[in-house]
Design an enzyme around this catalytic site. Structure first.
Site: not given
Length: 295
Positions: A2-3, A52, A284
């Site tokens: 979910p960005e 976010k 990441r």
DNA sequence: GGAAAATGATTAT
DNA sequence: TAATCCTTTTCCG
């Protein structure tokens, strides 16, 4: 996660189905029982997204701050009003797509028994929303909410956002642009997918130090992010490829054609054919084309 | 049945 | 840089 685009969709969904209505708030899982009690029975005034973060404002001047983190998600259900979207958040089953409601169900007869670890359940007369797996779920006073907001960088999905503030927060820093785009104090809303995709689209190397990024390049990034994320809000999924870079022209865009570099390591770059590369940057996964993004 | 992965972020070392 | 948190789905044996 979910960005940012998913959170803006959530804000829209909450506004359309719950705004102005009195809500029952509970925590079937139990971990948010105390917080839920402070909101239970209040009406929802507004739902707003900043990057976010999702803020639900209630009638008693309290805010519910929700951050989905990597795998948080909301499920919705209810009468006809609710049938449009039944899940927003982390990907479930079908690529990154939100699950569409099948329709054709019997008349709405109240929320089902909670399944799994439901942190919060919000219920109106017409439907319900279940939240699972959030990183953050807390009740804030207006003052506390203000303090959270002032830490965040500008959100390109907000019309009032100031791109110059983004430029200012980038300037003079000896940090790779690939890291700063993910830093929510610099720019709010971008995550791992948009980070990789937008740097590719602007042909910028993720390792360029922010202080070497010109103002024109920074504004170019900002505008591209705003555009591509607005598309994400509309579509409910992240699509960053231009039609001329797709082999398969079918509509809707297949998952395999939606990205330039994200999760495409080892595959040929859609622009130049070079193998897309992948490495870890600050824990990441970072994807890029070593040929298109040299500087 | 169990491990790994996932669009994230904070805290400790 | 590493450990930690939070939950579900997918993949492998």
């Amino acid at each position: 996660m979910p960005e940012g685009h998913s959170i803006h969709r959530l804000a829209r969904q909450f506004t359309s189905v719950f705004a102005g209505q009195q809500l029952s708030v509970s925590s079937p899982q139990g971990r948010f029982a105390a917080g839920a009690a402070r909101l239970d029975g209040q009406a929802l005034i507004a739902a707003e997204a900043h990057g976010k973060q999702l803020f639900l404002e209630f009638d008693n001047e309290l805010f519910l701050r929700i951050h989905l983190g990597l795998y948080g998600a909301f499920d919705f259900g209810g009468d006809e009003t609710f049938r449009r979207s039944s899940s927003i958040g982390a990907p479930r089953r079908v690529g990154e797509r939100e699950i569409a409601d099948d329709g054709g169900e019997p008349a709405y007869a109240g929320p089902p028994p909670p399944k799994g670890a439901v942190r919060v359940r919000l219920t109106s007369d017409h439907g319900w929303a279940d939240l699972r797996g959030p990183t953050a779920c807390e009740v804030l006073t207006p003052e506390e909410q203000r303090r959270v907001l002032e830490k965040l960088g500008p959100d390109p999905l907000q019309p009032r956002a100031d791109p110059r503030e983004f430029v200012r927060r980038l300037s003079a820093r000896r940090t790779p642009i690939g890291l700063l785009l993910m830093n929510q104090e610099v720019l709010a809303g971008v995550g791992n997918v948009y980070r990789a995709e937008v740097l590719f689209r602007r042909l910028i190397s993720p390792w360029r130090l922010a202080r070497s990024i010109t103002q024109e390049e920074a504004l170019g990034l900002w505008n591209d992010i705003a555009g591509v994320m607005a598309d994400g809000v509309a579509a409910g999924r992240i699509i960053t490829t231009l039609p001329e870079h797709r082999v398969d022209a079918s509509i809707p865009v297949p998952v395999s054609e939606a990205h330039y570099v994200y999760k495409r390591q080892g595959l040929p770059c859609r622009r130049c054919g070079t193998e897309v590369a992948m490495t870890e940057m600050a824990a990441r996964k970072l994807y890029w084309c070593p040929s298109c993004q040299q500087t």
